[in-house]
Motif scaffolding. Sequence first.
Motif, short mmCIF file in Angstrom:
data_model
loop_
_atom_site.label_atom_id
_atom_site.label_comp_id
_atom_site.label_asym_id
_atom_site.label_seq_id
_atom_site.Cartn_x
_atom_site.Cartn_y
_atom_site.Cartn_z
N ALA A 45 9.83 -12.10 39.78
CA ALA A 45 10.07 -12.94 40.95
C ALA A 45 10.96 -12.23 41.97
CB ALA A 45 10.71 -14.26 40.53
N ALA A 46 11.85 -11.39 41.48
CA ALA A 46 12.78 -10.67 42.36
C ALA A 46 12.21 -9.36 42.88
CB ALA A 46 14.08 -10.40 41.61
N ASN A 47 11.01 -9.00 42.43
CA ASN A 47 10.39 -7.73 42.81
C ASN A 47 9.51 -7.92 44.05
OD1 ASN A 47 8.94 -5.34 43.01
ND2 ASN A 47 8.71 -5.10 40.81
N ASP A 48 9.94 -7.35 45.17
CA ASP A 48 9.19 -7.51 46.42
C ASP A 48 7.81 -6.87 46.37
OD1 ASP A 48 11.28 -8.90 47.56
OD2 ASP A 48 12.18 -7.13 48.49
N GLN A 49 7.60 -5.97 45.41
CA GLN A 49 6.30 -5.32 45.29
C GLN A 49 5.23 -6.29 44.77
OE1 GLN A 49 6.31 -1.92 42.65
NE2 GLN A 49 4.08 -1.64 42.79
N VAL A 50 5.66 -7.31 44.04
CA VAL A 50 4.73 -8.23 43.41
C VAL A 50 4.19 -9.23 44.43
CG1 VAL A 50 4.47 -10.06 41.68
CG2 VAL A 50 5.82 -8.01 41.16
N LYS A 51 2.86 -9.31 44.52
CA LYS A 51 2.21 -10.26 45.43
C LYS A 51 1.48 -11.37 44.67
CE LYS A 51 1.56 -6.86 49.12
NZ LYS A 51 0.56 -6.14 49.97
N VAL A 52 1.02 -11.05 43.46
CA VAL A 52 0.30 -12.02 42.63
C VAL A 52 0.71 -11.80 41.18
CG1 VAL A 52 -1.97 -12.83 41.81
CG2 VAL A 52 -1.69 -12.11 44.19
N LEU A 53 0.86 -12.88 40.43
CA LEU A 53 1.13 -12.78 39.00
C LEU A 53 -0.10 -13.23 38.22
CD1 LEU A 53 3.05 -12.44 36.54
CD2 LEU A 53 3.68 -14.84 36.84
N LEU A 54 -0.59 -12.36 37.36
CA LEU A 54 -1.70 -12.68 36.46
C LEU A 54 -1.13 -12.86 35.06
CD1 LEU A 54 -4.68 -12.92 35.59
CD2 LEU A 54 -4.72 -10.41 35.43
N LEU A 55 -1.35 -14.02 34.46
CA LEU A 55 -0.93 -14.29 33.09
C LEU A 55 -2.16 -14.20 32.19
CD1 LEU A 55 1.31 -15.22 31.12
CD2 LEU A 55 0.61 -17.57 31.60
N SER A 56 -2.12 -13.25 31.25
CA SER A 56 -3.26 -13.05 30.36
C SER A 56 -2.73 -12.80 28.94
CB SER A 56 -4.11 -11.87 30.84
OG SER A 56 -3.37 -10.66 30.82
N ALA A 57 -3.63 -12.48 28.03
CA ALA A 57 -3.22 -12.30 26.63
C ALA A 57 -4.11 -11.28 25.95
CB ALA A 57 -3.30 -13.64 25.89
N ASN A 58 -3.51 -10.53 25.05
CA ASN A 58 -4.26 -9.59 24.22
C ASN A 58 -4.82 -10.31 23.00
OD1 ASN A 58 -3.92 -7.24 25.74
ND2 ASN A 58 -1.97 -6.75 24.78
N GLY A 59 -5.95 -9.82 22.51
CA GLY A 59 -6.52 -10.36 21.30
C GLY A 59 -7.56 -11.43 21.53
N LYS A 60 -7.94 -12.07 20.45
CA LYS A 60 -9.03 -13.05 20.47
C LYS A 60 -8.64 -14.34 21.18
CE LYS A 60 -12.05 -15.61 17.27
NZ LYS A 60 -12.37 -15.85 15.85
N ASN A 61 -7.36 -14.73 21.07
CA ASN A 61 -6.93 -16.01 21.59
C ASN A 61 -5.83 -15.88 22.63
OD1 ASN A 61 -8.53 -17.80 19.81
ND2 ASN A 61 -7.31 -16.86 18.20
N PHE A 62 -5.83 -16.78 23.60
CA PHE A 62 -4.78 -16.80 24.61
C PHE A 62 -3.44 -17.11 23.97
CE2 PHE A 62 -2.30 -19.08 27.88
CZ PHE A 62 -2.27 -18.11 28.87
N SER A 63 -3.34 -18.21 23.26
CA SER A 63 -2.12 -18.53 22.52
C SER A 63 -2.35 -19.75 21.63
CB SER A 63 -0.94 -18.82 23.45
OG SER A 63 0.19 -19.26 22.71
N ALA A 64 -1.91 -19.63 20.40
CA ALA A 64 -2.04 -20.73 19.45
C ALA A 64 -0.91 -21.74 19.58
CB ALA A 64 -2.08 -20.19 18.02
N GLY A 65 -0.04 -21.55 20.59
CA GLY A 65 1.09 -22.47 20.75
C GLY A 65 2.31 -21.98 20.01
N ALA A 66 3.04 -22.90 19.42
CA ALA A 66 4.29 -22.56 18.76
C ALA A 66 4.06 -21.84 17.44
CB ALA A 66 5.13 -23.82 18.51
#
Length: 268
Positions: A45-66
Amino acid sequence: MNQVYTQVSIDQRGVANLVLNRPEVHNAFDDLMIAELIQVLDSLAANDQVKVLLLSANGKNFSAGADLNWMRSMAEKDYQQNLDDANELALLMHKLDKFPKPTVAMVQGAAFGGAVGLVACCDIAVASDTASFCLSEVKIGLIPAVISPYVMRALGERQSRRYFLTAERFSADTAKTLGLLHEVTTPSELTDKTNGFIDNLLQNSPAAISAAKTLLHNIYNRKISNNVVAHTTQAIAEIRVSAEGQEGLSAFLEKRRPGWLPHTSQDK
């Protein structure tokens, strides 16, 4: 910062890819991963170079939660420790929801529990047609409390009643119908479809996008009152006289590319 559970890269366009990186446990998150995500979001958020944030995940699943081991440890702690822990998750959701640049979630496989909250906090969400979602908390005697404001904003109160209480699994197509997702595509086209949204975002004024996000947060679900009307008129007046507002209007009238876009040979 020493990253253990995430990977971060920023490409030449200014797209920061924040990757959940615990594929061996289906990217389930615990207190350490939550703390790391908060630190990374603050840094980006503090990096002026960043224009877009992409949230992704490695592996078969995005996230199983907790993470199961984390939940087991929390069951052995007292109320105050559980409150402190919940406040950290709430802080993560808040920082993602209020991230000053546009955010895009790219979802594959399972997105369960708190992961649904992460998706709901992003401005745009794209998933493969093989993805599935579940607000599974009541199955193990818990409730989707911390993520509930964000999920209910996406699904609406009526549909939230159903999925909070049944804990049933639902498809990507259903998630789109409910409002959690914006687009559903095949696994092979997921990256291209996501990049299409990112390309569109990169065409727009960075300052205006940030201002538009602030506007959305400030007026959502509020009664149209004199205060709300005054806020909107002040917002448009401020952006019109801003540097990028002036540049954008001038570029439009002069039929040229605005200054926030890279110049091409055709501009000469």
